[in-house]
Design a protein around this motif. Structure first.
Motif, short mmCIF file in Angstrom:
data_model
loop_
_atom_site.label_atom_id
_atom_site.label_comp_id
_atom_site.label_asym_id
_atom_site.label_seq_id
_atom_site.Cartn_x
_atom_site.Cartn_y
_atom_site.Cartn_z
N GLU A 1 0.83 -1.21 0.00
CA GLU A 1 0.00 0.00 0.00
C GLU A 1 0.86 1.26 0.00
O GLU A 1 0.59 2.22 -0.73
CB GLU A 1 -0.91 -0.01 1.23
N VAL A 2 1.92 1.25 0.82
CA VAL A 2 2.82 2.40 0.89
C VAL A 2 3.50 2.63 -0.46
O VAL A 2 3.65 3.77 -0.91
CB VAL A 2 3.89 2.18 1.99
N SER A 3 3.89 1.55 -1.12
CA SER A 3 4.55 1.65 -2.42
C SER A 3 3.65 2.34 -3.43
O SER A 3 4.10 3.18 -4.23
CB SER A 3 4.94 0.26 -2.93
N ARG A 4 2.38 2.01 -3.41
CA ARG A 4 1.42 2.63 -4.33
C ARG A 4 1.28 4.12 -4.05
O ARG A 4 1.29 4.94 -4.97
CB ARG A 4 0.07 1.92 -4.20
N ASP A 5 1.17 4.47 -2.77
CA ASP A 5 1.03 5.89 -2.41
C ASP A 5 2.29 6.67 -2.77
O ASP A 5 2.21 7.80 -3.28
CB ASP A 5 0.75 6.03 -0.91
N TYR A 6 3.45 6.10 -2.50
CA TYR A 6 4.71 6.79 -2.77
C TYR A 6 4.89 6.99 -4.27
O TYR A 6 5.30 8.07 -4.72
CB TYR A 6 5.87 5.98 -2.20
N GLY A 7 4.60 5.96 -5.05
CA GLY A 7 4.72 6.07 -6.50
C GLY A 7 3.83 7.17 -7.05
O GLY A 7 4.25 7.95 -7.92
N ARG A 8 2.62 7.28 -6.52
CA ARG A 8 1.69 8.31 -6.97
C ARG A 8 2.20 9.71 -6.61
O ARG A 8 2.20 10.62 -7.44
CB ARG A 8 0.31 8.07 -6.34
N LEU A 9 2.65 9.88 -5.38
CA LEU A 9 3.08 11.20 -4.92
C LEU A 9 4.33 11.67 -5.66
O LEU A 9 4.40 12.81 -6.12
CB LEU A 9 3.35 11.17 -3.41
N VAL A 10 5.34 10.80 -5.76
CA VAL A 10 6.61 11.21 -6.37
C VAL A 10 6.44 11.47 -7.86
O VAL A 10 6.98 12.43 -8.41
CB VAL A 10 7.69 10.14 -6.11
N SER A 11 5.66 10.62 -8.54
CA SER A 11 5.47 10.82 -9.98
C SER A 11 4.59 12.03 -10.27
O SER A 11 4.72 12.67 -11.32
CB SER A 11 4.86 9.56 -10.62
N SER A 12 3.71 12.39 -9.34
CA SER A 12 2.79 13.51 -9.57
C SER A 12 3.38 14.85 -9.19
O SER A 12 3.01 15.88 -9.77
CB SER A 12 1.50 13.30 -8.76
#
Length: 409
Positions: A260-271
């Motif tokens: 779950e953390v990986s999904r959130d981190y990927g979204r935040l950093v890429s956005s």
């Protein structure tokens, strides 16, 4: 004796029952305050260096950002891979329409600036031929620049500098990344303070019933404030690997939520961090921007030579060799000045080609627990002793309050 204790308990029922309640409130309050102190305020409030406070994450923004960069570049994606995913021909195709719109303006501005009489006298059909020739070869020029950028990416671009600069400039974004990635863990810290504080309060109540020593209440307040913070922080990251005890499996809360953390981190950093706009800005404003501009300038000036090759003797005769060189340099400057606006037209394609959200999430999910811990642990470990100490001090103060106000000193 038991009868006397029971009488004491009944006679002071509300005072005794208040102990676990107050202890729970203290545990919750100190833990919530500790979380607030991690992120707020963004800038130092008070009289530096010691009289005042700044949130731990924004105060150590450079180090926090550097740790994030190390995780990204070491374990998730490199700048070479980022640029390898961009197809030079596709970039040229995407930019062709906007470049075509710019060509006539740039040529007109440069010629009008240096040789207004000559340019005004030039037949319109000759001007159109110059425009068309430049437009025809513009995609090839962009393609060549992209290829050169890819071949020399380590000398032209610094991904680490771009990320650190972005996060240090925008401390609120740095806070957001840490707070959203660890949102459930921070909620747990607050709630655990309530639960553990209540349990400590029950023990405090029983001990006070048997041993009404003046130092016990402040001591328990100190213990509650200290232990609720320390235990909560420990439970977030330990154990790193799942440990099975009978039918129950124990693992640090943050480690358990890796997917779950990986999904959130990927979204935040890429956005918000590794966006096409920020990558382009890093090229144009980063530590190697001079090299990038020199390289673009050489390509543009060479293209000008090629476009005017047939008429070059006539042009240099009309405007002078030195003026001709200045005109080429000015054309390069005009193109470079328009790049930030121009390159916005490839953002949609770059988002699609880079696919950073999926890449970051997938690779972060596959990290080993020791590596994954580094995503959030730095937010705590730098000054966690301060958070625990503040919690202990507040607990001690509440203990003295109980002793003096509630139990008459």
């Amino acid at each position: 004796m038991m009868e006397a204790l029971l009488t004491e308990f009944i006679d002071n029922l509300w005072l005794y029952l208040s102990m676990p309640v107050i202890s729970g409130i203290v545990g919750y309050g100190t833990n919530v305050l500790a979380i607030k102190m991690m992120f707020e305020p963004l800038e130092f409030i008070g009289k530096p260096p010691f009289l005042g406070w700044q949130g731990i994450v924004p105060r150590r923004a450079a180090k926090m950002a550097a740790i994030s960069v190390e995780t990204i570049t070491t374990h998730l994606i490199s700048q070479q891979e980022i640029f390898a995913r961009l197809d030079a021909e596709r970039v040229a195709d995407e930019l062709e329409p906007v470049l075509n719109d710019m060509v006539e303006n740039i040529v007109d501005q440069v010629m009008t600036e240096y040789e207004p009489g000559f340019w005004e006298a030039l037949p319109q059909f000759v001007k159109r031929q110059i425009y068309q020739r430049v437009k025809r070869d513009a995609p090839r020029l962009i393609n060549e620049i992209m290829q050169q950028l890819k071949l020399n990416i380590s000398q032209m671009y610094d991904l680490e500098d771009m990320v650190v600069t972005k996060l240090c400039e925008d401390k609120a974004l740095l806070n957001r990344i840490f707070s959203e990635v660890g949102a459930q863990e921070f909620t747990f810290i607050g709630r655990s303070g309530l639960y553990f504080g209540f349990l400590f309060g029950l023990v405090q109540m029983l001990v006070w019933l048997f041993f009404q020593q003046g130092w016990l209440l402040p001591a328990f307040g100190l213990l509650v404030g200290y232990a609720t913070n320390a235990i909560a922080l420990k439970m977030i990251f330990s154990p790193k690997e799942p440990v099975k005890v009978g039918p129950v499996t124990f693992q640090g809360l943050f480690m358990k939520r890796q997917k779950e953390v990986s999904r959130d981190y990927g979204r935040l950093v890429s956005s918000y961090v590794l966006t096409p706009a920020n990558i382009v800005e890093g090229i144009l404003k980063g530590p190697y921007s001079d090299k990038v501009f020199d390289m673009i300038g050489r390509h543009v000036q060479r293209a000008v030579d090629e476009q005017t090759n047939l008429a070059k003797p006539f042009v240099t005769f009309a405007v002078g060799t030195q003026t001709y060189r200045e005109m080429k340099a000015r054309a390069a400057e005009q193109l470079i000045a328009s790049l930030p606006t121009t390159l916005k037209h490839i953002e949609d394609y770059a988002d699609e080609a880079l696919d950073l959200e999926n890449t970051l999430s997938t690779r972060l999910e596959s990290l080993k627990p020791q590596q994954f811990e580094g995503m959030l642990r730095p937010a705590f470990e730098q000054d966690e002793w301060i958070l625990i100490t503040v919690g202990a001090a507040l607990g001690l103060a509440v203990g003295f309050f109980q002793l003096v106000v509630m139990f008459g000193g």
